[in-house]
Design a protein around this motif. Structure first.
Motif, short mmCIF file in Angstrom:
data_model
loop_
_atom_site.label_atom_id
_atom_site.label_comp_id
_atom_site.label_asym_id
_atom_site.label_seq_id
_atom_site.Cartn_x
_atom_site.Cartn_y
_atom_site.Cartn_z
N GLU A 66 -1.38 6.36 3.25
CA GLU A 66 -1.43 7.76 2.83
C GLU A 66 -0.77 8.67 3.86
O GLU A 66 0.02 9.56 3.51
CB GLU A 66 -2.88 8.19 2.62
CG GLU A 66 -3.56 7.53 1.42
CD GLU A 66 -5.05 7.79 1.41
OE1 GLU A 66 -5.55 8.48 2.34
OE2 GLU A 66 -5.73 7.32 0.47
N SER A 98 -9.30 -7.38 3.52
CA SER A 98 -8.02 -6.76 3.19
C SER A 98 -7.01 -7.78 2.72
O SER A 98 -6.18 -7.50 1.85
CB SER A 98 -7.47 -6.02 4.42
OG SER A 98 -8.34 -4.98 4.81
N TYR A 106 -4.76 -7.13 -0.59
CA TYR A 106 -3.37 -6.71 -0.40
C TYR A 106 -2.38 -7.85 -0.54
O TYR A 106 -1.34 -7.88 0.12
CB TYR A 106 -3.21 -6.00 0.95
CG TYR A 106 -4.19 -4.88 1.18
CD1 TYR A 106 -4.68 -4.12 0.13
CD2 TYR A 106 -4.66 -4.59 2.46
CE1 TYR A 106 -5.60 -3.09 0.33
CE2 TYR A 106 -5.58 -3.57 2.67
CZ TYR A 106 -6.04 -2.83 1.61
OH TYR A 106 -6.96 -1.82 1.83
N THR A 132 -4.57 -4.98 7.39
CA THR A 132 -3.74 -5.32 6.24
C THR A 132 -3.88 -6.77 5.81
O THR A 132 -3.34 -7.16 4.78
CB THR A 132 -2.25 -5.06 6.54
OG1 THR A 132 -1.85 -5.94 7.60
CG2 THR A 132 -2.01 -3.62 6.95
N GLN A 174 -5.12 1.50 3.94
CA GLN A 174 -4.88 2.45 2.85
C GLN A 174 -4.73 3.86 3.40
O GLN A 174 -3.85 4.62 2.97
CB GLN A 174 -6.00 2.39 1.83
CG GLN A 174 -5.70 3.17 0.56
CD GLN A 174 -6.64 2.81 -0.58
OE1 GLN A 174 -7.57 2.03 -0.41
NE2 GLN A 174 -6.40 3.37 -1.74
N ARG A 175 -5.57 4.19 4.38
CA ARG A 175 -5.45 5.50 5.03
C ARG A 175 -4.11 5.61 5.77
O ARG A 175 -3.46 6.66 5.75
CB ARG A 175 -6.62 5.69 6.00
CG ARG A 175 -6.55 6.92 6.88
CD ARG A 175 -6.54 8.21 6.07
NE ARG A 175 -6.51 9.37 6.93
CZ ARG A 175 -5.97 10.55 6.57
NH1 ARG A 175 -5.43 10.69 5.38
NH2 ARG A 175 -5.98 11.55 7.40
N ASP A 202 1.96 1.68 -3.50
CA ASP A 202 0.84 2.18 -4.29
C ASP A 202 0.70 3.70 -4.12
O ASP A 202 0.50 4.43 -5.09
CB ASP A 202 -0.43 1.47 -3.85
CG ASP A 202 -1.67 1.97 -4.58
OD1 ASP A 202 -1.79 1.70 -5.79
OD2 ASP A 202 -2.51 2.64 -3.95
N GLU A 203 0.83 4.17 -2.89
CA GLU A 203 0.70 5.60 -2.63
C GLU A 203 1.86 6.39 -3.21
O GLU A 203 1.69 7.50 -3.74
CB GLU A 203 0.59 5.85 -1.12
CG GLU A 203 0.35 7.29 -0.72
CD GLU A 203 -0.97 7.86 -1.24
OE1 GLU A 203 -1.08 9.11 -1.32
OE2 GLU A 203 -1.89 7.07 -1.56
N LEU A 213 0.82 -1.21 0.00
CA LEU A 213 0.00 0.00 0.00
C LEU A 213 0.85 1.27 0.00
O LEU A 213 0.49 2.27 -0.63
CB LEU A 213 -0.94 -0.01 1.21
CG LEU A 213 -2.10 -0.99 1.10
CD1 LEU A 213 -2.77 -1.18 2.44
CD2 LEU A 213 -3.11 -0.51 0.07
#
Length: 337
Positions: free
Chosen positions: A239, A321, A325, A202, A235-236, A33-34, A30
């Motif tokens: 970020e 998740s 993931y 996750t 995901q948060r 990805d970000e 993740l």
């Protein structure tokens, strides 16, 4: 950095070269990805080649023009890590952002895990972060954008968590490493961010390993890791971690529960220890199987007892998740262990 790239605006990650260890699944995937979303090229590093291939495919599906490389790397081996950074620097024209994320989770009483389990945790989590950091720093010093290093610790390293003691010990060492490197690397223009997440959804319960009363250990860990009021959307979390790295923050503690635990331990360590003792009385005893097995083997095919049905409800988000993931696969290490 390639000579053709212009100087980067302050704080921008666009066009930078990033490396994420433990990047093939879960939080590492993740974070990658970000970083891609913010314009980085990304090199994923992990031990399992098949897992890396699936991860790269997932990222290409999300980012059609994504610049994603993979590198089979064992962070326990410093030469393997040195090769990772040499090859990445040659392929990408340099290394600008590094996230030291690789780790393992062992869930069992300390006497069940034994000294070998503690050695394994320190080798993978602490020495992995150490090798990654020391091999990355020379490259990060040369970054025209100013190198950024993030070291992923845990709330488990800020206070001892029963039945997660090898993990807590290793993450405590990682936290000290991150704080010390922040001070030493700053004069060279390299920022070091210590990240201490709490529980996140996750899907990591499938690749954590469990010992003792395995099914009960799996039940409490997976249920807590999937409970919205206790755990955080992964995901948060990714970020916020990338934003902290972008802004060169010194320290980030994620989830309200983790921040409360951090402050409580600092202000009232004796009370915190007593609360941990109370929690420990609710956990399974040391009786059971000494061999540690991954959650993907321990997870019941269909909940049979009331406790297992309760766990299934509590961890539904975490189970979802795990599919998103790249966790619903057996790694080569698990297959041959």
């Amino acid at each position: 950095m390639p000579a053709t790239l212009p100087p980067h605006p302050s704080g921008s990650l666009h066009g930078l070269s990033a490396v994420v260890t433990g990047g093939s699944r879960g939080l590492g995937l993740l974070i990658a990805d970000e970083l891609l979303r913010r314009g980085c090229s990304v090199t994923l590093a992990a031990r399992d080649a098949d897992e890396l291939k699936r991860a790269a495919g997932l990222l290409h599906d999300r980012h059609a023009a994504a610049a994603v490389r993979t590198a089979v790397t064992d962070v326990r081996d410093r030469e393997s890590v040195a090769d990772l950074f040499r090859q990445t620097a040659e392929a990408c024209g340099g290394v600008d952002v590094v996230v030291a994320n690789a780790g393992i989770i062992q869930v069992a009483p300390a006497e069940t895990v034994g000294t070998a389990g503690f050695d394994d945790a320190m080798s993978t989590i602490f020495e992995g972060a150490l090798h990654t950091s020391l091999e990355a720093l020379p490259h990060l010093r040369e970054s025209r954008a100013g190198g950024r290093l993030a070291v992923i610790g845990s709330v488990g390293g800020l206070l001892a968590v029963p039945h997660l003691l090898p993990y807590s010990c290793a993450k405590a060492a990682v936290g000290a490493l991150a704080e010390g490197l922040h001070v030493e690397a700053a004069r060279d223009g390299v920022s070091v961010t210590a990240v201490h997440p709490g529980l996140m959804r996750t899907g990591s319960h499938l690749h954590a390993v469990f010992g003792g009363d395995r099914r009960r250990e799996f039940a409490w860990f997976s249920a807590l890791a999937g409970t919205p009021l206790v755990s955080m959307d992964a995901q948060r979390a990714a970020e916020r971690i990338v934003t902290a790295v972008q802004r060169r923050r010194v320290r980030l503690v994620l989830t309200p529960a983790a921040r409360v635990a951090d402050k409580a331990h600092g202000l009232a360590p004796v009370l915190t220890a007593r609360l941990s003792h109370a929690v420990n009385t609710l956990l399974p005893s040391a009786a059971g199987e000494p061999e540690l097995r991954p959650g993907i083997d321990v997870e019941p095919a269909a909940p049979r007892t009331f406790g297992e049905r309760l766990r299934s409800l509590g961890s539904a988000l975490n189970d979802r998740s795990s599919r998103a993931y790249n966790q619903r696969h057996r790694t080569a290490q698990e297959t041959t262990s």
